[in-house]
Design an enzyme around this catalytic site. Structure first.
Site, mmCIF file in Angstrom:
data_model
loop_
_atom_site.group_PDB
_atom_site.id
_atom_site.type_symbol
_atom_site.label_atom_id
_atom_site.label_comp_id
_atom_site.label_asym_id
_atom_site.label_seq_id
_atom_site.Cartn_x
_atom_site.Cartn_y
_atom_site.Cartn_z
ATOM 1 N N HIS A 96 0.322 -1.096 0.065
ATOM 2 C CA HIS A 96 -0.189 0.224 0.367
ATOM 3 C C HIS A 96 0.995 1.527 0.024
ATOM 4 O O HIS A 96 2.444 1.913 0.797
ATOM 5 C CB HIS A 96 -1.524 -0.125 1.224
ATOM 6 C CG HIS A 96 -1.837 -1.011 1.280
ATOM 7 N ND1 HIS A 96 -1.577 -2.233 2.223
ATOM 8 C CD2 HIS A 96 -2.699 -1.691 0.250
ATOM 9 C CE1 HIS A 96 -2.776 -3.344 2.008
ATOM 10 N NE2 HIS A 96 -3.136 -2.657 0.344
ATOM 11 N N HIS B 277 2.654 -3.346 6.900
ATOM 12 C CA HIS B 277 2.056 -2.572 6.896
ATOM 13 C C HIS B 277 1.844 -1.013 7.495
ATOM 14 O O HIS B 277 2.482 -1.770 9.001
ATOM 15 C CB HIS B 277 0.465 -3.413 6.430
ATOM 16 C CG HIS B 277 0.378 -3.860 5.149
ATOM 17 N ND1 HIS B 277 -0.325 -3.718 4.066
ATOM 18 C CD2 HIS B 277 1.377 -5.273 4.939
ATOM 19 C CE1 HIS B 277 -0.296 -4.552 3.395
ATOM 20 N NE2 HIS B 277 0.797 -5.415 3.779
ATOM 21 N N GLU C 71 1.238 -5.072 11.164
ATOM 22 C CA GLU C 71 0.552 -4.196 11.759
ATOM 23 C C GLU C 71 1.902 -2.797 12.471
ATOM 24 O O GLU C 71 1.572 -3.892 13.303
ATOM 25 C CB GLU C 71 -0.831 -3.681 11.675
ATOM 26 C CG GLU C 71 -1.979 -4.789 10.788
ATOM 27 C CD GLU C 71 -1.939 -3.848 9.202
ATOM 28 O OE1 GLU C 71 -1.108 -2.492 9.724
ATOM 29 O OE2 GLU C 71 -2.060 -4.428 7.708
ATOM 30 N N GLU D 44 1.741 3.279 3.305
ATOM 31 C CA GLU D 44 2.362 3.240 4.946
ATOM 32 C C GLU D 44 3.501 3.379 4.707
ATOM 33 O O GLU D 44 4.262 2.233 4.109
ATOM 34 C CB GLU D 44 1.767 1.821 4.360
ATOM 35 C CG GLU D 44 0.093 1.586 4.209
ATOM 36 C CD GLU D 44 -0.536 0.275 4.722
ATOM 37 O OE1 GLU D 44 0.064 -0.429 4.393
ATOM 38 O OE2 GLU D 44 -1.962 0.207 4.375
HETATM 39 O O1 LIG Z 1 -6.102 0.115 7.979
HETATM 40 C C1 LIG Z 1 -6.613 -1.398 7.462
HETATM 41 O O2 LIG Z 1 -8.045 -1.254 6.786
HETATM 42 C C2 LIG Z 1 -5.553 -1.798 6.588
HETATM 43 C C3 LIG Z 1 -4.148 -1.892 6.767
HETATM 44 C C4 LIG Z 1 -3.848 -3.030 5.838
HETATM 45 O O3 LIG Z 1 -3.525 -3.096 4.714
HETATM 46 N N1 LIG Z 1 -4.050 -4.336 6.071
HETATM 47 C C5 LIG Z 1 -4.102 -5.448 5.689
HETATM 48 C C6 LIG Z 1 -3.420 -6.780 6.442
HETATM 49 C C7 LIG Z 1 -3.334 -8.005 5.270
HETATM 50 C C8 LIG Z 1 -3.811 -9.520 5.801
HETATM 51 O O4 LIG Z 1 -5.092 -10.001 5.784
HETATM 52 O O5 LIG Z 1 -2.977 -9.951 6.184
HETATM 53 C C9 LIG Z 1 -4.651 -5.031 4.120
HETATM 54 O O6 LIG Z 1 -5.214 -5.053 4.617
HETATM 55 O O7 LIG Z 1 -4.204 -4.968 2.896
HETATM 56 ZN ZN LIG Z 2 -1.561 -1.981 4.450
#
Ligand SMILES: O=C(O)CCC(=O)N[C@@H](CCC(=O)O)C(=O)O
Ligand SMILES: [Zn+2]
Length: 334
Positions: free
Chosen positions: A59, A151, A215, A62
């Site tokens: 992303h 992330h 995260e 980030e």
């Molecule tokens: O803050 C958010 O809503 C999204 C943060 C983020 O990019 N999280 C990843 C998690 C990936 C996973 O589920 O392993 C995403 O949503 O891609």
């Molecule tokens: Zn992300």
């Protein structure tokens, strides 16, 4: 400093390096593979048999994880960090990084495990390329394989730093990897219980890596990440890379969660009944009406101890608009 140590600078400028391979003063090979992709190879005599994939910028907005990867790579290029592992540094979505946006048209982290084949455009092509780069990197038999996809989140969080651990039928989650994450400062881990279309799901399910989405705090622009404390992770990553990681088995203080339900947005009439500034890991009471969608679909909380992460009503139809999680124990760990 070697030019290839400046992968971030090259990537943000959209430039290809004149020299694709360079050696550091102590014989570490840096090899530019493609835009935002660089392999680090230690001298053979020092190689400890581990392969580490560090991805960030999947992303584009980030930036704390991108800056962390940049510091590690610069440390290697200057000869200050002496790797004993092979490392693949990947910046996931260079064009989105240049624009400071999460993505342009499609969320790259929803295009893995073959999903890119059903889409067109630069992000689908990039996901295919990232799969190929990871597949080649993790193709050497007999080596340990670790993937951290770094992330930061859209919103604040009651639990600042946490990991998501993918799932594969017949494969148990590793206690040793969780202890390593605890030592790296993670406060919680979400144990997934079904397949997914994220980058870490791909490397976990198809390439036999131990893979985690990490995260690390709230997403902010480049240079504004003073509030994101990655010091424990950075120390641990250096130790992993240099092969001098202190032994640890403790999961003390690590909270474990499992997925109860993914909230999928099916239509434009989807409504999420949460304040815009709700934090990740907010608790939801039994009976609470969380969301409504087409054909009178209602998402009502039925789980004891339910919490929400990644609530986002703006995702495209068919995608995850939040994850309902519940506390779990370490009983299923290997
Ligand atoms: O803050 C958010 O809503 C999204 C943060 C983020 O990019 N999280 C990843 C998690 C990936 C996973 O589920 O392993 C995403 O949503 O891609
Ligand atoms: Zn992300």
């Amino acid at each position: 400093m070697l030019a290839l140590g400046k992968l971030l600078e090259l990537t943000l400028a959209g430039r290809e390096p004149a020299q694709k391979i360079q050696l550091t003063v102590d014989g570490v090979q840096l090899r530019w593979l493609s835009e935002g992709a660089l392999e680090v190879r230690p001298p053979e005599a020092r190689d400890n048999g581990s392969d580490v994939l560090l991805s960030s910028g999947i992303h584009g907005n980030e930036t704390a994880p991108i800056e962390l990867a940049d510091r590690l790579l610069q440390g290697i290029a200057r000869g200050e960090i002496k790797p004993r592992t092979r490392i693949l540094f990947l910046f996931g979505n260079p064009e989105a990084m240049r624009r400071g946006e999460r993505y342009l048209e499609l969320d790259v982290n929803r295009l893995f495990n073959g999903r890119h084949e059903q889409s067109i455009g630069p992000e689908a092509m990039r996901a295919a390329e990232l799969e190929q780069l990871a597949r080649t990197f993790f193709s050497v038999p007999g080596r340990s394989r670790l993937h951290y996809d770094l992330h930061t989140a859209i919103r604040g969080s009651k639990i600042e730093q946490f990991a998501l651990y993918p799932w594969k039928d017949g494969r148990q989650h590793s206690r040793a990897e969780l202890a390593r994450l605890r030592a790296a400062g993670m406060e919680a881990v979400l144990l997934q219980n079904k397949t997914s279309i994220t980058f870490t799901a791909f490397t976990y399910e198809q390439l036999e890596a131990e893979s985690f989405t990490l995260e690390l705090g709230k997403a902010r622009p480049f240079g504004q990440n003073q509030g994101v404390d990655v010091s424990r992770l950075e120390t641990r990553l250096k130790q992993i890379i240099e092969g001098n990681e202190p032994a640890t088995e403790s999961l003390d203080g690590l909270k474990l969660f499992s997925v109860s339900r993914e909230v999928i947005k099916h239509s434009d009439t989807f409504v999420l009944h949460l304040p815009a500034d709700v934090e990740n890991f907010s608790e939801l009471e039994m009976g609470y009406l969380l969301a409504e969608d087409i054909a009178k679909t209602r998402w009502v909380i039925e789980e004891e101890g339910a919490r929400i992460i990644f609530p986002n009503p703006k995702v495209k139809n068919g995608l995850r608009a939040g994850i309902l999680i519940v506390p779990t124990t370490d009983a299923g760990l290997a």
